[in-house]
Write a protein that holds these residues in place. Structure first.
Motif, PDB file in Angstrom:
ATOM      1  N   GLN A   1       0.831  -1.203   0.000  1.00 51.45           N
ATOM      2  CA  GLN A   1       0.000   0.000   0.000  1.00 51.45           C
ATOM      3  C   GLN A   1       0.864   1.250   0.000  1.00 51.45           C
ATOM      4  OE1 GLN A   1      -3.239   0.786  -0.248  1.00 51.45           O
ATOM      5  NE2 GLN A   1      -3.705  -1.350  -0.691  1.00 51.45           N
ATOM      6  N   LEU A   2       1.987   1.213   0.739  1.00 50.96           N
ATOM      7  CA  LEU A   2       2.883   2.359   0.789  1.00 50.96           C
ATOM      8  C   LEU A   2       3.446   2.672  -0.595  1.00 50.96           C
ATOM      9  CD1 LEU A   2       4.388   4.494   2.418  1.00 50.96           C
ATOM     10  CD2 LEU A   2       6.155   2.782   2.911  1.00 50.96           C
TER      11      LEU A   2
ATOM     12  N   GLN B   1       0.013   7.739 -12.598  1.00 44.94           N
ATOM     13  CA  GLN B   1       0.178   6.503 -11.828  1.00 44.94           C
ATOM     14  C   GLN B   1      -0.319   6.682 -10.400  1.00 44.94           C
ATOM     15  OE1 GLN B   1       1.588   3.424 -13.150  1.00 44.94           O
ATOM     16  NE2 GLN B   1       0.490   2.783 -11.312  1.00 44.94           N
ATOM     17  N   SER B   2      -0.040   7.839  -9.810  1.00 47.72           N
ATOM     18  CA  SER B   2      -0.479   8.098  -8.428  1.00 47.72           C
ATOM     19  C   SER B   2      -1.994   8.154  -8.331  1.00 47.72           C
ATOM     20  CB  SER B   2       0.139   9.413  -7.925  1.00 47.72           C
ATOM     21  OG  SER B   2       1.545   9.323  -7.843  1.00 47.72           O
ATOM     22  N   ILE B   3      -2.630   8.787  -9.297  1.00 52.66           N
ATOM     23  CA  ILE B   3      -4.101   8.856  -9.318  1.00 52.66           C
ATOM     24  C   ILE B   3      -4.690   7.462  -9.460  1.00 52.66           C
ATOM     25  CG2 ILE B   3      -6.106   9.709 -10.579  1.00 52.66           C
ATOM     26  CD1 ILE B   3      -4.281  12.094 -11.436  1.00 52.66           C
ATOM     27  N   TYR B   4      -4.113   6.680 -10.365  1.00 51.11           N
ATOM     28  CA  TYR B   4      -4.589   5.322 -10.629  1.00 51.11           C
ATOM     29  C   TYR B   4      -4.445   4.440  -9.388  1.00 51.11           C
ATOM     30  CZ  TYR B   4      -5.188   0.956 -13.252  1.00 51.11           C
ATOM     31  OH  TYR B   4      -5.630  -0.247 -13.732  1.00 51.11           O
ATOM     32  N   ASP B   5      -3.303   4.566  -8.714  1.00 54.34           N
ATOM     33  CA  ASP B   5      -3.035   3.748  -7.531  1.00 54.34           C
ATOM     34  C   ASP B   5      -3.809   4.204  -6.307  1.00 54.34           C
ATOM     35  OD1 ASP B   5      -1.285   2.096  -8.863  1.00 54.34           O
ATOM     36  OD2 ASP B   5       0.524   3.158  -8.217  1.00 54.34           O
ATOM     37  N   ASN B   6      -4.246   5.450  -6.297  1.00 49.90           N
ATOM     38  CA  ASN B   6      -4.923   5.998  -5.128  1.00 49.90           C
ATOM     39  C   ASN B   6      -6.264   5.319  -4.872  1.00 49.90           C
ATOM     40  OD1 ASN B   6      -6.825   8.178  -3.785  1.00 49.90           O
ATOM     41  ND2 ASN B   6      -4.726   8.703  -3.225  1.00 49.90           N
ATOM     42  N   ALA B   7      -6.909   4.881  -5.942  1.00 45.26           N
ATOM     43  CA  ALA B   7      -8.205   4.197  -5.823  1.00 45.26           C
ATOM     44  C   ALA B   7      -9.236   5.053  -5.104  1.00 45.26           C
ATOM     45  CB  ALA B   7      -8.041   2.860  -5.101  1.00 45.26           C
ATOM     46  N   ASN B   8      -9.103   6.369  -5.237  1.00 44.60           N
ATOM     47  CA  ASN B   8     -10.052   7.290  -4.614  1.00 44.60           C
ATOM     48  C   ASN B   8     -11.228   7.491  -5.561  1.00 44.60           C
ATOM     49  OD1 ASN B   8     -11.418   9.541  -3.585  1.00 44.60           O
ATOM     50  ND2 ASN B   8      -9.553  10.359  -2.669  1.00 44.60           N
ATOM     51  N   SER B   9     -12.413   7.226  -5.105  1.00 38.23           N
ATOM     52  CA  SER B   9     -13.588   7.315  -5.974  1.00 38.23           C
ATOM     53  C   SER B   9     -13.797   8.712  -6.523  1.00 38.23           C
ATOM     54  CB  SER B   9     -14.847   6.880  -5.215  1.00 38.23           C
ATOM     55  OG  SER B   9     -15.064   7.700  -4.077  1.00 38.23           O
TER      56      SER B   9
ATOM     57  N   ILE C   1      -5.926  12.401  -2.042  1.00 39.71           N
ATOM     58  CA  ILE C   1      -5.865  12.339  -0.583  1.00 39.71           C
ATOM     59  C   ILE C   1      -5.259  10.996  -0.170  1.00 39.71           C
ATOM     60  CG2 ILE C   1      -7.284  12.073   1.499  1.00 39.71           C
ATOM     61  CD1 ILE C   1      -9.083  14.232   0.505  1.00 39.71           C
ATOM     62  N   GLY C   2      -4.272  11.048   0.732  1.00 39.06           N
ATOM     63  CA  GLY C   2      -3.611   9.818   1.164  1.00 39.06           C
ATOM     64  C   GLY C   2      -2.374   9.478   0.351  1.00 39.06           C
ATOM     65  N   THR C   3      -2.069  10.281  -0.675  1.00 39.84           N
ATOM     66  CA  THR C   3      -0.886  10.056  -1.503  1.00 39.84           C
ATOM     67  C   THR C   3       0.233  11.010  -1.089  1.00 39.84           C
ATOM     68  OG1 THR C   3      -2.100   9.254  -3.440  1.00 39.84           O
ATOM     69  CG2 THR C   3       0.029  10.269  -3.865  1.00 39.84           C
ATOM     70  N   LEU C   4       1.468  10.517  -1.128  1.00 43.78           N
ATOM     71  CA  LEU C   4       2.647  11.340  -0.854  1.00 43.78           C
ATOM     72  C   LEU C   4       3.421  11.508  -2.153  1.00 43.78           C
ATOM     73  CD1 LEU C   4       4.743  12.747   0.959  1.00 43.78           C
ATOM     74  CD2 LEU C   4       5.733  10.487   1.416  1.00 43.78           C
TER      75      LEU C   4
ATOM     76  N   LEU D   1       0.649  25.060 -10.869  1.00 41.81           N
ATOM     77  CA  LEU D   1       0.945  23.670 -10.510  1.00 41.81           C
ATOM     78  C   LEU D   1       0.804  23.458  -9.015  1.00 41.81           C
ATOM     79  CD1 LEU D   1       1.994  20.810 -11.035  1.00 41.81           C
ATOM     80  CD2 LEU D   1       4.326  21.729 -10.885  1.00 41.81           C
ATOM     81  N   VAL D   2       1.357  24.371  -8.223  1.00 43.17           N
ATOM     82  CA  VAL D   2       1.259  24.245  -6.766  1.00 43.17           C
ATOM     83  C   VAL D   2      -0.202  24.291  -6.335  1.00 43.17           C
ATOM     84  CG1 VAL D   2       1.833  25.315  -4.561  1.00 43.17           C
ATOM     85  CG2 VAL D   2       3.560  25.176  -6.363  1.00 43.17           C
ATOM     86  N   GLN D   3      -0.971  25.155  -6.961  1.00 47.65           N
ATOM     87  CA  GLN D   3      -2.398  25.256  -6.642  1.00 47.65           C
ATOM     88  C   GLN D   3      -3.119  23.942  -6.963  1.00 47.65           C
ATOM     89  OE1 GLN D   3      -4.529  28.185  -8.940  1.00 47.65           O
ATOM     90  NE2 GLN D   3      -6.143  28.372  -7.415  1.00 47.65           N
ATOM     91  N   ASN D   4      -2.776  23.328  -8.105  1.00 40.58           N
ATOM     92  CA  ASN D   4      -3.395  22.062  -8.499  1.00 40.58           C
ATOM     93  C   ASN D   4      -3.024  20.940  -7.532  1.00 40.58           C
ATOM     94  OD1 ASN D   4      -4.517  23.299 -10.722  1.00 40.58           O
ATOM     95  ND2 ASN D   4      -2.986  22.565 -12.161  1.00 40.58           N
ATOM     96  N   LEU D   5      -1.760  20.889  -7.141  1.00 39.51           N
ATOM     97  CA  LEU D   5      -1.310  19.855  -6.203  1.00 39.51           C
ATOM     98  C   LEU D   5      -1.990  20.031  -4.849  1.00 39.51           C
ATOM     99  CD1 LEU D   5       2.508  19.768  -7.045  1.00 39.51           C
ATOM    100  CD2 LEU D   5       0.785  18.064  -7.656  1.00 39.51           C
ATOM    101  N   ARG D   6      -2.110  21.275  -4.424  1.00 38.25           N
ATOM    102  CA  ARG D   6      -2.784  21.551  -3.152  1.00 38.25           C
ATOM    103  C   ARG D   6      -4.255  21.126  -3.213  1.00 38.25           C
ATOM    104  NH1 ARG D   6      -1.018  25.103   0.583  1.00 38.25           N
ATOM    105  NH2 ARG D   6       0.256  26.230  -0.933  1.00 38.25           N
ATOM    106  N   SER D   7      -4.883  21.401  -4.348  1.00 39.39           N
ATOM    107  CA  SER D   7      -6.288  21.043  -4.533  1.00 39.39           C
ATOM    108  C   SER D   7      -6.493  19.531  -4.516  1.00 39.39           C
ATOM    109  CB  SER D   7      -6.804  21.622  -5.859  1.00 39.39           C
ATOM    110  OG  SER D   7      -8.126  21.233  -6.110  1.00 39.39           O
ATOM    111  N   SER D   8      -5.491  18.790  -4.995  1.00 47.43           N
ATOM    112  CA  SER D   8      -5.617  17.328  -5.084  1.00 47.43           C
ATOM    113  C   SER D   8      -5.627  16.662  -3.712  1.00 47.43           C
ATOM    114  CB  SER D   8      -4.469  16.754  -5.915  1.00 47.43           C
ATOM    115  OG  SER D   8      -3.260  16.740  -5.176  1.00 47.43           O
ATOM    116  N   GLY D   9      -5.116  17.344  -2.701  1.00 45.95           N
ATOM    117  CA  GLY D   9      -5.082  16.773  -1.360  1.00 45.95           C
ATOM    118  C   GLY D   9      -3.849  15.947  -1.080  1.00 45.95           C
ATOM    119  N   ALA D  10      -2.934  15.827  -2.041  1.00 49.44           N
ATOM    120  CA  ALA D  10      -1.715  15.042  -1.826  1.00 49.44           C
ATOM    121  C   ALA D  10      -0.786  15.767  -0.855  1.00 49.44           C
ATOM    122  CB  ALA D  10      -1.001  14.812  -3.156  1.00 49.44           C
ATOM    123  N   ALA D  11      -0.104  14.997  -0.012  1.00 49.74           N
ATOM    124  CA  ALA D  11       0.977  15.559   0.799  1.00 49.74           C
ATOM    125  C   ALA D  11       2.188  15.654  -0.115  1.00 49.74           C
ATOM    126  CB  ALA D  11       1.268  14.659   1.994  1.00 49.74           C
TER     127      ALA D  11
END
Length: 230
Positions: free
Chosen positions: A11-12, A125-133, A145-148, A166-176
């Protein structure tokens, strides 16, 4: 929190997006991926999952591609000018601009475009692996959310406007997100700034906190003062 030794390693791996960057990274990877279509470059790997390759790219994977292109700033300006959209073959080699029976017609990309595309590949790949609905409906908000994300100097070829978006988009995505940069101006977008010198951390804090220390007591403030008064 949970002790890292107790984490599920599979999962990590699926929740970690990594993009390293040095003087040769973009050049080497763009040469490696030259001659492939955008779809082939972006297509996420199933990793631990079983995949039926005979069915081509599924709608879920394609949705991740579109969302990643949006995050990387390629969807509205870059994709529309490509003749075959996601099926367009791209290259970094000028020789590929002369099509032959063995080489299909290609669209040449600049180094900044390759940087964005390689970033989009990591994000896809991160979006695909996140499995966030939430990510299934092409919405950027909270899709990671939950992705680093560990992103090494990915804004080096971006303009100031592109960098901020780009920073705004990353912040919006919820990724750390941990972003390294040699641009001092990048600090104003961050929630927290960590300043390194000679491989060691010399100070950390918010943009405002570091500036408040003044040029005499803060390397960050010193660089900002020199940059804004030049």
């Amino acid at each position: 929190g949970l002790d890292i030794t107790k984490w599920d390693r599979n999962q990590l791996r699926r929740r970690l997006g990594l993009m390293l960057n040095d003087v040769r990274t973009v050049a080497d990877l763009s040469e490696t991926f030259s001659g492939l279509s955008l779809e082939e470059i972006l297509e996420p790997s199933d990793g631990l999952q079983n995949k039926d390759t005979s069915q081509g790219v599924g709608s879920g994977a394609r949705s991740c591609m579109i969302l990643a292109l949006k995050m990387a700033g390629l969807y509205s300006t870059f994709l529309p000018r490509l003749p075959s959209k996601l099926a367009t073959v791209v290259t970094a080699k000028e020789d590929d601009l002369n099509p032959s029976p063995l080489n299909p017609h290609s669209s040449i990309l600049s180094p900044p475009e390759w940087t964005k595309l390689l970033l989009a590949r990591v994000l896809c790949q991160s979006i695909y692996d996140n499995a966030n609905s939430v990510s299934a409906n092409d919405r950027m908000e909270k899709s990671l959310i939950g992705t680093l994300l560990l992103l090494d100097d990915v804004t080096a070829h971006l303009s100031e406007t592109e960098e901020g978006r780009l920073v705004q988009n990353l912040r919006s995505s919820g990724a750390a997100t941990v972003l390294t940069s040699t641009r001092w101006a990048m600090g104003r977008w961050a929630d927290r700034v960590v300043v390194l010198k000679d491989g060691a951390v010399v100070e950390s804090g918010t943009h405002s906190e570091l500036l408040a220390r003044g040029p005499q007591h803060s390397l960050y403030a010193e660089k900002w003062h020199a940059m804004t008064t030049a």
